[in-house]
Design a protein around this motif. Structure first.
Motif, short mmCIF file in Angstrom:
data_model
loop_
_atom_site.label_atom_id
_atom_site.label_comp_id
_atom_site.label_asym_id
_atom_site.label_seq_id
_atom_site.Cartn_x
_atom_site.Cartn_y
_atom_site.Cartn_z
N UNK A 162 6.03 0.00 -10.37
CA UNK A 162 5.17 0.94 -9.63
C UNK A 162 4.17 0.19 -8.76
N UNK A 163 3.59 -0.88 -9.31
CA UNK A 163 2.62 -1.67 -8.54
C UNK A 163 3.29 -2.33 -7.34
N UNK A 164 4.49 -2.86 -7.57
CA UNK A 164 5.20 -3.53 -6.47
C UNK A 164 5.62 -2.53 -5.40
N UNK A 165 5.96 -1.32 -5.80
CA UNK A 165 6.35 -0.30 -4.82
C UNK A 165 5.13 0.18 -4.04
N UNK A 166 4.01 0.29 -4.72
CA UNK A 166 2.81 0.85 -4.09
C UNK A 166 2.35 0.05 -2.87
N UNK B 256 -14.45 -5.94 5.89
CA UNK B 256 -13.75 -7.12 5.37
C UNK B 256 -12.65 -6.63 4.43
N UNK B 257 -11.41 -7.05 4.70
CA UNK B 257 -10.26 -6.68 3.88
C UNK B 257 -9.75 -7.93 3.17
N UNK B 258 -9.63 -7.85 1.83
CA UNK B 258 -9.10 -8.97 1.04
C UNK B 258 -7.90 -8.43 0.26
N UNK B 259 -6.70 -8.80 0.69
CA UNK B 259 -5.46 -8.32 0.04
C UNK B 259 -4.38 -9.35 0.26
N UNK B 260 -3.66 -9.72 -0.83
CA UNK B 260 -2.65 -10.76 -0.70
C UNK B 260 -1.43 -10.29 0.09
N UNK C 281 -8.35 -5.90 -2.87
CA UNK C 281 -7.31 -5.64 -3.86
C UNK C 281 -7.82 -6.13 -5.22
N UNK C 282 -7.28 -5.59 -6.29
CA UNK C 282 -7.74 -5.96 -7.63
C UNK C 282 -6.88 -7.06 -8.23
N UNK C 283 -5.55 -6.89 -8.15
CA UNK C 283 -4.63 -7.84 -8.75
C UNK C 283 -4.08 -8.76 -7.66
N UNK C 284 -4.58 -10.01 -7.61
CA UNK C 284 -4.16 -10.98 -6.60
C UNK C 284 -3.95 -12.33 -7.28
N UNK C 285 -3.04 -13.16 -6.73
CA UNK C 285 -2.87 -14.51 -7.28
C UNK C 285 -4.05 -15.41 -6.89
N UNK D 115 -15.33 -1.95 -2.34
CA UNK D 115 -14.46 -0.87 -2.82
C UNK D 115 -13.12 -1.51 -3.19
N UNK D 116 -12.63 -1.20 -4.39
CA UNK D 116 -11.37 -1.78 -4.84
C UNK D 116 -10.19 -0.90 -4.41
N UNK D 117 -9.19 -1.55 -3.81
CA UNK D 117 -7.97 -0.86 -3.38
C UNK D 117 -6.84 -1.44 -4.21
N UNK D 118 -6.22 -0.62 -5.05
CA UNK D 118 -5.24 -1.16 -6.00
C UNK D 118 -3.99 -0.31 -6.07
N UNK D 119 -2.90 -1.00 -6.41
CA UNK D 119 -1.62 -0.31 -6.59
C UNK D 119 -1.33 0.01 -8.02
N UNK D 120 -2.27 -0.23 -8.94
CA UNK D 120 -2.07 0.10 -10.35
C UNK D 120 -1.61 -1.11 -11.15
N UNK D 121 -0.89 -0.84 -12.25
CA UNK D 121 -0.41 -1.89 -13.17
C UNK D 121 -1.57 -2.73 -13.66
N UNK D 122 -2.61 -2.08 -14.17
CA UNK D 122 -3.80 -2.79 -14.62
C UNK D 122 -3.52 -3.54 -15.92
#
Length: 548
Positions: free
Chosen positions: A178-182, A420-424, A466-470, A493-500
Motif C-alpha cells: 500500500x505504501x509503495x502504491x501510494x 520546502x518539499x522533502x520526499x525521496x 515525507x515520513x518514511x525515507x532512506x 507538515x508530514x506527507x505520508x503513504x502509510x505503512x508506519x
C-alpha cells in the motif's frame, strides 16, 4: 469357583491341563483350581460352540455380569459390534490349531459401557475347548486416546500458528505494498486532476468535441484512480500490525470501507443493501473493528454460491439501541447455520466449511475483539432462510468524532508562499511543484540537503516532509529541526503513504504537527499552503514552544 460346572463343560469331560509352558504350579490340578479363582487377570474356558464354559471372578468384578449371565449367552454378544468380525476370525484360527494373541477387543459391561481386553488363547481341538486369558487394558487405551487427541490438537495449533504467522506476514506485506502504491498513485491522481483543470480551461476558451472527449477520458481515469485509492486505503487501514489504538470512531465510514474492500467477494454472489440509521460514535481500534466487519461480510457472501446475485441479499443495518449502544447487523438470506452447530459457532477452530475453506478462527477472533470493546456479538439463524450477526457496542464518551471539516476558501493572498518539499520520490516533488505553481517551491530528495539549506539561513512558510525515507527519515529530520530550527519545525507538515513502523507510530503520537495522507489532492494541498501563508508569527512561535 464355588458354582458347579455347567453341563456343557461336564459333557466335554475333565478340563485338560493348561499348556505345558504354564508355571509348574498350574500343572497341579488341585492348585490350579484355587489359582484359577484368584487370578487378577480374566481367565476363562470356552467352547467351540461360542459359549463360555467357565469364568473366574475377575469377569464379574470388571464387567458386572455374573458368571451364569455370561455363560447363558453367546460370547460374541458381549463383543463390541465393531470388533466382532476380527474376534470371530481369530476364533476360526484357533479351531485350526493356531494359538491366538494378542487380540484386542471391547467387551460390554452390564451398565452399557465397554472395557478393552487384550487376549492370549490356545485351543484343544480334541475337546473343542479354548483356554484364554484377557488383560483389562482400558486405562492404557484411554491414555493412548488422550495422547492421540493431544497430538492432534498440538498439530492443529501448530498449523494455526503457521497460518497466523503467514497472515501477519501478509498483513505486513499488504501495508508495504500500500505504501509503495501510494507514492506513484499520488502523482497519478494529482496529475489527472491537473489535466482536468487544464482541459476545463481549454474547453472554456476553445470549445471543441476533441477537448470534450479528452475531458471525458481524464474523468474515467480519475474514477479508476479513485477506486485504486480506496483499495489502498483499505489495505493500509486493515493491515496495521501495531498495538491496539482506540479512538472515537464513526462506524458508518468504516462499514463503507469494509463493503468496498469485500466488493469482489460479494458482487458475484449477492446484492448489498445498506440500511444506515443513526448510530452513536464508539471507542474502538479502526483496524480491528474493520476486521470484524470484513469477516462478517465475507462469511455472509460465502453463504451463497457464485452467480444469481440478484436472488440473494446481504443487508447491513446500523441503529441505536434503547440503552444507547451502537447496533450493527449483517444479515444474509443464505441457507443458515445448522442448529447443531449454532452453539459452537464462536469456538476456536470450529468451522462448518469444508477442509481448506477456513481456519475456524475468524468468528472466534471477531467475538474476542467485540467483547474486548465491552460489546456483544450474537448470532441468530434460520435454516433455509438465512443468518443474522448482531454487534452491540457501548457509545463513546466523546460527544462527536473529530473529523476534519471542509474549510471555507481562505482569502486570496498577494504574496507567494515559500514551500520546502522533502520526499525521496522525485516525481512527488515534481508533482507538488506543479500543483503549487503559484508559489515558490524548493524540492529535495534527501533530508540532509534540506537541513544544509536551512542552516544557511533560508526559511520557508511551510515544509512538506515525507515520513518514511532512506538515509534520514522524516522523524530524524524533524528532530533536527526541533533542536536547531524550532520555528521551521512548527511549520512542518508530514506527507505520508502509510505503512508506519512502530517507531513512526510512536513519533506521530508524540508530535502534534498536521499530516497529509497520500495520494495528494491538489485543491486540499493549495488550501493547506494558503493557510500556513496567512498564519501569524505568534501562532508559529506558540507551536514551536509546544514542539520543543
Amino acid at each position: 469357583m464355588s458354582s458347579p460346572e455347567p453341563p456343557e463343560l461336564a459333557a466335554a469331560g475333565p478340563v485338560p491341563p493348561l499348556p505345558v509352558d504354564a508355571p509348574s504350579a498350574l500343572r497341579d490340578e488341585s492348585a490350579a483350581e484355587d489359582f484359577f479363582d484368584f487370578l487378577l487377570d480374566h481367565v476363562c474356558v470356552a467352547g467351540f460352540d461360542g459359549y463360555f464354559k467357565r469364568l473366574n471372578p475377575s469377569w464379574t468384578r470388571t464387567l458386572g455380569w455374573t458368571a451364569e449371565e455370561m455363560m447363558s449367552r453367546p460370547s460374541a454378544e458381549f463383543v463390541h459390534p465393531e470388533d466382532r468380525e476380527l474376534t470371530l476370525a481369530g476364533r476360526a484360527r484357533l479351531k485350526n490349531g493356531a494359538p491366538l494373541g494378542p487380540l484386542v477387543n471391547r467387551y460390554l459391561c452390564k451398565d452399557g459401557s465397554y472395557r478393552w481386553f487384550q487376549w492370549s488363547s490356545v485351543a484343544h481341538a480334541g475337546r473343542a475347548l479354548v483356554y484364554a486369558s484377557a488383560r483389562d487394558i482400558s486405562e492404557q487405551k484411554q491414555a493412548e486416546t488422550r495422547l492421540l487427541e493431544a497430538t492432534a490438537a498440538q498439530g492443529q495449533l501448530e498449523r494455526q500458528l503457521v497460518f497466523a504467522e503467514r497472515m501477519a506476514s501478509v498483513g505486513t506485506l499488504a501495508a508495504g505494498v500500500a505504501h509503495e502504491i501510494n507514492n506513484p498513485l499520488s502523482y497519478v491522481t494529482a496529475n489527472i486532476a491537473l489535466i482536468l483543470e487544464e482541459l476545463r480551461t481549454i474547453s472554456a476558451e476553445f470549445p471543441s468535441e476533441r477537448a470534450t472527449e479528452l475531458s471525458r477520458m481524464a474523468l474515467e481515469a480519475q474514477v479508476g484512480a479513485e477506486r485504486i485509492r480506496k483499495v489502498v486505503h483499505g489495505l493500509t487501514t486493515f493491515s496495521r500490525a501495531e498495538e491496539e489504538r482506540r479512538t472515537p470512531l464513526d462506524v458508518k465510514p468504516l462499514l463503507e470501507l469494509a463493503i468496498e474492500m469485500t466488493h469482489n467477494e460479494i458482487s458475484h454472489r449477492a446484492r448489498i443493501v445498506k440500511e444506515f440509521g443513526p448510530i452513536p460514535v464508539v471507542d474502538a481500534d479502526e483496524a480491528r473493528l474493520g476486521q470484524v466487519f470484513i469477516n462478517l461480510l465475507v462469511n455472509a457472501a460465502q453463504a451463497f454460491p457464485d452467480g444469481q446475485s440478484d436472488a440473494h441479499e446481504i443487508r447491513v443495518v446500523t441503529s441505536t439501541a434503547a440503552d444507547g449502544r451502537a447496533g450493527i447487523e449483517v444479515r444474509d438470506t443464505g441457507e443458515g447455520i445448522p442448529a447443531a452447530a449454532i452453539g459452537r459457532i464462536f469456538d476456536p477452530f470450529f468451522t462448518t466449511k469444508p477442509i481448506g475453506g477456513g481456519s475456524g478462527l475468524g468468528l472466534s477472533i471477531c467475538h474476542n475483539i467485540v467483547t474486548g470493546l465491552g460489546g456483544t456479538l450474537t448470532v441468530e439463524s434460520w435454516e433455509g432462510r438465512g443468518t443474522a450477526f448482531r454487534i452491540a457496542l457501548p457509545a463513546s464518551s466523546a460527544k462527536q468524532v473529530q473529523v476534519p471539516t471542509a474549510r471555507s476558501a481562505p482569502p486570496p493572498c498577494a504574496r507567494r508562499a515559500s514551500v520546502l518539499v522533502v520526499d525521496d520520490e522525485l516525481a512527488v516533488g515534481s508533482l507538488l511543484r506543479r500543483v503549487l505553481r503559484d508559489h515558490d517551491v524548493t524540492v529535495f530528495t534527501r533530508a540532509r540537503e534540506a537541513l544544509q539549506l536551512l542552516g544557511s539561513g533560508s526559511r520557508f512558510d511551510i515544509i512538506l516532509s515525507d515520513l518514511m525515507m532512506p538515509e534520514m527519515s522524516g522523524m530524524e529530520f524533524f528532530d533536527q529541526l526541533t533542536e536547531h530550527f524550532p520555528e521551521s519545525a512548527a511549520r512542518t507538515v508530514f506527507v505520508s503513504g502509510g505503512a508506519f513502523s512502530p517507531s513512526a507510530r510512536a513519533f506521530l503520537d508524540r508530535v502534534t504537527n498536521e499530516r497529509v495522507q497520500k495520494p495528494i489532492d491538489p485543491q486540499s494541498m493549495r488550501k493547506l499552503v494558503q493557510r500556513y501563508l496567512l498564519r501569524p508569527s505568534s501562532a508559529v512561535l506558540g507551536d514551536a514552544l509546544k514542539v520543543v
